[in-house]
Design a protein around this motif. Structure first.
Motif, mmCIF file in Angstrom:
data_model
loop_
_atom_site.group_PDB
_atom_site.id
_atom_site.type_symbol
_atom_site.label_atom_id
_atom_site.label_comp_id
_atom_site.label_asym_id
_atom_site.label_seq_id
_atom_site.Cartn_x
_atom_site.Cartn_y
_atom_site.Cartn_z
ATOM 1 N N ILE A 293 35.583 -32.623 -45.590
ATOM 2 C CA ILE A 293 36.568 -33.356 -44.783
ATOM 3 C C ILE A 293 37.757 -33.745 -45.669
ATOM 4 C CG2 ILE A 293 36.974 -35.541 -43.567
ATOM 5 C CD1 ILE A 293 34.069 -35.242 -42.457
ATOM 6 N N ASP A 294 37.465 -34.280 -46.856
ATOM 7 C CA ASP A 294 38.551 -34.633 -47.780
ATOM 8 C C ASP A 294 39.432 -33.431 -48.082
ATOM 9 O OD1 ASP A 294 37.596 -37.169 -47.891
ATOM 10 O OD2 ASP A 294 36.799 -37.043 -49.920
ATOM 11 N N GLY A 296 39.819 -30.749 -46.326
ATOM 12 C CA GLY A 296 40.553 -30.360 -45.126
ATOM 13 C C GLY A 296 41.764 -31.255 -44.875
ATOM 14 N N LEU A 297 41.591 -32.552 -45.107
ATOM 15 C CA LEU A 297 42.703 -33.485 -44.906
ATOM 16 C C LEU A 297 43.840 -33.185 -45.893
ATOM 17 C CD1 LEU A 297 40.674 -36.809 -44.427
ATOM 18 C CD2 LEU A 297 41.986 -35.608 -42.658
ATOM 19 N N LYS A 298 43.467 -32.911 -47.139
ATOM 20 C CA LYS A 298 44.497 -32.597 -48.148
ATOM 21 C C LYS A 298 45.236 -31.316 -47.786
ATOM 22 C CE LYS A 298 42.424 -35.087 -51.915
ATOM 23 N NZ LYS A 298 41.494 -35.061 -53.028
ATOM 24 N N ALA A 300 45.646 -30.149 -44.733
ATOM 25 C CA ALA A 300 46.523 -30.427 -43.592
ATOM 26 C C ALA A 300 47.822 -31.062 -44.074
ATOM 27 C CB ALA A 300 45.805 -31.350 -42.603
ATOM 28 N N PHE A 301 47.695 -31.966 -45.031
ATOM 29 C CA PHE A 301 48.880 -32.611 -45.602
ATOM 30 C C PHE A 301 49.784 -31.566 -46.246
ATOM 31 C CE2 PHE A 301 51.120 -34.741 -49.081
ATOM 32 C CZ PHE A 301 51.686 -35.823 -48.421
ATOM 33 N N MET A 336 53.879 -37.320 -41.069
ATOM 34 C CA MET A 336 52.817 -36.503 -40.468
ATOM 35 C C MET A 336 52.525 -36.914 -39.034
ATOM 36 S SD MET A 336 49.754 -35.758 -43.130
ATOM 37 C CE MET A 336 48.959 -34.388 -42.285
ATOM 38 N N LEU B 297 45.266 -40.529 -45.783
ATOM 39 C CA LEU B 297 44.656 -39.443 -45.011
ATOM 40 C C LEU B 297 43.245 -39.835 -44.561
ATOM 41 C CD1 LEU B 297 45.809 -36.380 -47.177
ATOM 42 C CD2 LEU B 297 46.605 -36.939 -44.868
ATOM 43 N N LEU B 333 37.482 -31.828 -38.276
ATOM 44 C CA LEU B 333 38.890 -31.610 -38.595
ATOM 45 C C LEU B 333 39.615 -30.960 -37.423
ATOM 46 C CD1 LEU B 333 38.400 -30.461 -42.279
ATOM 47 C CD2 LEU B 333 39.510 -32.575 -41.554
ATOM 48 N N GLU B 339 46.426 -28.491 -36.466
ATOM 49 C CA GLU B 339 47.059 -28.316 -37.784
ATOM 50 C C GLU B 339 46.119 -28.679 -38.938
ATOM 51 O OE1 GLU B 339 48.514 -32.515 -36.757
ATOM 52 O OE2 GLU B 339 47.624 -30.788 -35.763
ATOM 53 N N PHE B 340 44.953 -29.241 -38.582
ATOM 54 C CA PHE B 340 43.995 -29.593 -39.629
ATOM 55 C C PHE B 340 43.034 -28.486 -39.940
ATOM 56 C CE2 PHE B 340 45.635 -33.604 -38.836
ATOM 57 C CZ PHE B 340 45.556 -34.200 -40.064
#
Lengths: 341, 341
Positions: A293-294, A296-298, A300-301, A336, B297, B333, B339-340
């Protein structure tokens, strides 16, 4: 829903030992490693199909710096285990492989005797991506190897950076290989690797038996000073929990390998008896999910268009000291979308 | 755009030493620590206004386990510095403070002599949030103290968890206080704190001078074995880079405190001469921004409605082994938005 190709692969994989099985295993791992979106979706379906057949191996992590003798030990141990009727898969995590093209297991001449056996499967490190990305592919490959019936899965890593912590986080037991010298000991303590080792093996005892003995004494007393008395949850029942053990052997001469396997089996039996085995696996599954998850979030950013537009100027402003870093971070998160605020 | 209240606060803060200044400093830090959205926006504007006046202090990190004598040393050093004409702010990071209500600097009887001086400012640890959140508030408070003209800012932390790494990551020099015993040494090596220390101070030399001497020898040889030869970028110019130094003192008796300050000044001069001082600050600003982005995030993920709906069942499935953790992560996600993916 599996397509016909993947259905056939799964059939070959779970149909018992055969050359077809090893080919299916290799093909499924290649599918897992692909970055193509359609491959990724197929791989997820394959993983979900295989999941009920996973989890039945003993997962053994082995780490140590280059030159400590990891492949020699793994080959010797693997041959010994196959002779005893086990099926052994060897996977690797080499965080440098994306730069070097792979230093672990990439060399075809390594583990020559083991690699030709039908009951062995050897796979080099995934060769692209961050440590987290490489680790995820290896975790998934481990599940596929289990579904194929390999009952001992060895995950090897070199002693650089965070890779040992990563391997300890996906295996049932973590073995640290050490050279008999004090600098190596302190490095392992410094990196926090001594702390997570369930068993410490001083290799190359044949070269300098006295130094190996000194290293064993130093590590044993260090572990005591550092308070590694095994799992604190079990501190009130000393007989029920594992004290990290320090042993010496020569992987080259094969001395001590049966004793090593005996210790590994003692550890496994104790962990299963006291509930630690299942608890560790459950904890690892949870961490794995959160790691992804971490990541994936990075991702997406990094892929967000508004962020990509703003990031260069805000980074420059932070670097020049014209905006507080925390304020810059809040601006980027706002860009975002409001739910990031 | 500052509102009238904040405009007045900034005026008091930057108007030179006075009781009003200390009150303004305390009020602005309280504003920074607020979790209310309108406070946060005001705080960002205040920070941006103050930014040109920041950066001119020497930022000194001091860490050590409870009982090592941190507050005694900080008070003695602080009094010594104020006598020499400096203005000293002391901030704290105590990751346990949200549980305990604050153990560092929370006790009013600590640093009694220092706290009453006009040229001193002492602020306890922010008492809520994660280590990352607490650290961010302290980083911002440090900037505000600088804008008020405090030219030495000491950031204190206890030796638990990751807080030392955090403090080393926001200061120009990181001093590790040690007790004269071998278990303490190994703990510091294990936690990676020895590695990031620019100066190691063995305190309480008055209690056991022989043990202090032995600790100094052990730490010095460990640093050599661990290869800490200062910054590798400067390895070819040994005279231009800092070798971590190990010294002994008694904070209680005040012996060694002028020598400590002398070493700190030598370090500062060398770092400024070889460019490390600026490089370290730039690196710290970048890390700070990225730390806050990561935290933001994670926050967005935790607050997302679709995630909140799916997470319990997917976590349970991961825990029961009915879904692969990586697949569960990808589903969550996806739920946040395409977009994730």
């Amino acid at each position: 829903m599996l397509n016909a190709v993947d259905q056939a692969l799964v059939g070959d994989l779970t149909g018992g030992p055969s050359p077809k099985q090893r080919r299916a295993l290799a093909k499924i791992i290649t599918l897992l490693e692909s970055t193509r979106l359609d491959h990724r979706k197929r791989a997820d379906d394959v993983l979900n199909t295989l999941l009920p057949k996973t989890g039945k191996s003993f997962r053994l992590g082995i780490s140590g710096i280059p030159g400590v003798g990891k492949s020699t030990l793994i080959e010797t141990l693997g041959l010994y285990l196959i002779e005893k009727g086990h099926r052994v898969a060897v996977l690797a995590i080499d965080p440098s492989s994306s730069l070097s093209g792979g230093s672990i297991l990439g060399d075809k001449t390594r583990m020559e005797r083991l690699s030709v056996l039908e009951n062995a499967f050897i796979r080099p490190s995934p060769s692209s991506g961050t440590l987290g990305g490489v680790a995820e592919k290896t975790r998934e490959a481990l599940l596929v190897a289990e579904a194929a019936g390999f009952d001992v899965v060895i995950v090897e890593t070199v002693g650089v950076g965070q890779s040992e912590i990563t391997v300890a986080g996906m295996t049932d037991m973590f073995v640290l290989l050490q050279l008999p010298n004090a600098g190596d000991d302190l490095q392992a303590i410094k990196k926090g690797v001594m702390e997570i080792a369930d068993l410490i093996v001083i290799n190359k005892v044949d070269i300098d038996p006295d130094a190996a003995m000194r290293a064993q004494l130093f590590i044993t007393s260090s572990l005591r000073l550092l308070g590694f008395q095994g799992n604190p949850d079990h501190a009130s029942h000393p007989a029920e929990h594992w004290h990290p053990i320090v042993m010496r052997l020569s992987a080259l001469q094969g001395n001590g390998v049966p004793e090593l396997w005996e210790k590994i089996q003692q550890f496994e039996a104790l962990q299963k008896a006291n509930g630690e085995f299942d608890a560790r696996r459950k904890k690892q599954s949870g961490s794995w999910m959160w790691d992804r998850i971490d990541a994936g979030l990075k991702n997406a950013f990094a892929n967000n268009v508004a962020v990509q537009e703003l990031l260069p100027s805000l980074s420059a402003a932070v670097n020049q000291g014209t905006i507080a870093p925390s304020v810059a971070a809040r601006r980027l998160l706002e860009a975002m979308g409001h739910e990031f605020f």
